[in-house]
Write a protein that holds these residues in place. Structure first.
Motif, short mmCIF file in Angstrom:
data_model
loop_
_atom_site.label_atom_id
_atom_site.label_comp_id
_atom_site.label_asym_id
_atom_site.label_seq_id
_atom_site.Cartn_x
_atom_site.Cartn_y
_atom_site.Cartn_z
N TYR A 171 3.67 6.03 -2.65
CA TYR A 171 2.34 6.26 -3.21
C TYR A 171 1.33 5.32 -2.58
CZ TYR A 171 4.64 9.22 -6.55
OH TYR A 171 5.35 10.23 -7.11
N HIS A 172 0.10 5.80 -2.46
CA HIS A 172 -1.00 4.96 -1.99
C HIS A 172 -2.29 5.44 -2.63
CE1 HIS A 172 -1.84 7.69 1.78
NE2 HIS A 172 -1.94 8.33 0.65
N LEU A 173 -3.33 4.59 -2.53
CA LEU A 173 -4.63 4.92 -3.09
C LEU A 173 -5.40 5.80 -2.11
CD1 LEU A 173 -5.45 1.34 -4.38
CD2 LEU A 173 -5.00 3.34 -5.82
N VAL A 229 1.84 2.88 10.97
CA VAL A 229 0.50 2.67 11.52
C VAL A 229 -0.44 3.62 10.79
CG1 VAL A 229 -0.94 2.70 13.59
CG2 VAL A 229 1.50 2.14 13.79
N GLU A 230 -1.49 3.05 10.18
CA GLU A 230 -2.48 3.88 9.49
C GLU A 230 -3.58 4.23 10.48
OE1 GLU A 230 -3.86 2.05 5.92
OE2 GLU A 230 -1.83 1.75 5.14
N VAL A 231 -3.88 5.52 10.60
CA VAL A 231 -4.93 5.94 11.52
C VAL A 231 -5.96 6.77 10.75
CG1 VAL A 231 -3.39 5.94 13.53
CG2 VAL A 231 -3.70 8.05 12.25
N GLY A 262 0.81 -1.21 0.00
CA GLY A 262 0.00 0.00 0.00
C GLY A 262 0.84 1.26 0.00
N HIS A 263 2.12 1.13 0.33
CA HIS A 263 3.01 2.29 0.34
C HIS A 263 4.29 1.92 -0.39
CE1 HIS A 263 0.42 3.00 3.90
NE2 HIS A 263 0.31 4.17 3.30
N VAL A 264 4.37 2.32 -1.66
CA VAL A 264 5.52 1.96 -2.48
C VAL A 264 6.08 3.17 -3.21
CG1 VAL A 264 5.01 -0.49 -2.86
CG2 VAL A 264 3.88 1.22 -4.26
N PRO A 287 -9.15 6.80 3.02
CA PRO A 287 -8.34 7.88 3.59
C PRO A 287 -7.76 7.53 4.95
CG PRO A 287 -10.45 8.71 2.80
CD PRO A 287 -10.54 7.21 2.78
N HIS A 288 -6.53 7.89 5.16
CA HIS A 288 -5.87 7.61 6.44
C HIS A 288 -4.66 8.51 6.60
CE1 HIS A 288 -4.02 4.97 3.37
NE2 HIS A 288 -2.90 5.34 3.96
N GLN A 289 -4.17 8.58 7.83
CA GLN A 289 -2.95 9.32 8.14
C GLN A 289 -1.91 8.29 8.57
OE1 GLN A 289 -3.03 12.52 7.58
NE2 GLN A 289 -5.23 12.81 7.47
N HIS A 290 -0.66 8.74 8.69
CA HIS A 290 0.41 7.79 8.97
C HIS A 290 1.21 8.15 10.20
CE1 HIS A 290 -0.43 8.13 4.70
NE2 HIS A 290 -0.25 6.83 4.62
N LEU A 291 1.42 7.15 11.05
CA LEU A 291 2.36 7.27 12.17
C LEU A 291 3.52 6.35 11.83
CD1 LEU A 291 -0.15 6.78 15.16
CD2 LEU A 291 0.35 8.90 13.92
#
Ligand SMILES: [Zn+2]
Ligand SMILES: [Zn+2]
Ligand SMILES: [Zn+2]
Length: 147
Positions: A87-89, A106-108, A39-41, A93-97
């Motif tokens: 990159y992610h889709l 960690v997706e929040v 999901g994050h590349v 929607p989410h934020q990142h820690l």
């Protein structure tokens, strides 16, 4: 690829169409590659995944498509640390820690920042956009082992 992924792929492509974008072979391959990955590349990792499936898609095409998908707000990039953007889709929607110790992401949910956002806007007339950069810190395990 399981069924849930296929369904999400179709949903993302539908979102792309609704925003006026065309669904090309390369764009479909990029979305599929994003779904396949963690999901994050990085753009380079994405290019490698797409070309493994579609060797005839040139890397300049992939970079151009990625830009177009970002303009259509189907794909977004985020900086998780010192490295290159990933990159992610945008359909979930989410934020990142990000843990500075082990790199754990960690997706929040966006709502997690709602109170902080409102408070900063009230006090400093500043609207934060936390989705462009991750919030850095330490995960539970790394916090326990560091002094
Ligand atoms: Zn950026
Ligand atoms: Zn993300
Ligand atoms: Zn950690």
């Amino acid at each position: 690829l399981g069924r849930p992924t296929d369904e999400r792929l179709e949903r993302v492509l539908e979102m792309l169409r609704q925003r006026g974008g065309r669904v090309t072979t390369a764009r479909r391959a990029i979305v599929a590659a994003l779904l396949q990955s963690s999901g994050h590349v990085t753009a380079d990792e994405l290019t490698a995944t797409v070309q493994a499936a579609q060797p005839d898609v040139h890397s300049t095409t992939i970079y151009r498509c990625l830009e177009a998908l970002e303009e259509l707000d189907v794909v977004d990039h985020v900086h998780l640390g010192h490295g290159r953007a990933v990159y992610h889709l945008t359909d979930q929607p989410h934020q990142h820690l990000v843990c500075e110790g082990c790199g754990l992401v960690v997706e929040v949910p966006d709502e997690q920042f709602a109170a902080l956002r409102a408070d900063l806007r009230d006090r400093y007339a500043f609207t934060i956009r936390p989705n462009h950069f991750a919030v850095l810190g330490r995960c539970e395990r790394c916090a326990a082992t560091s002094r």
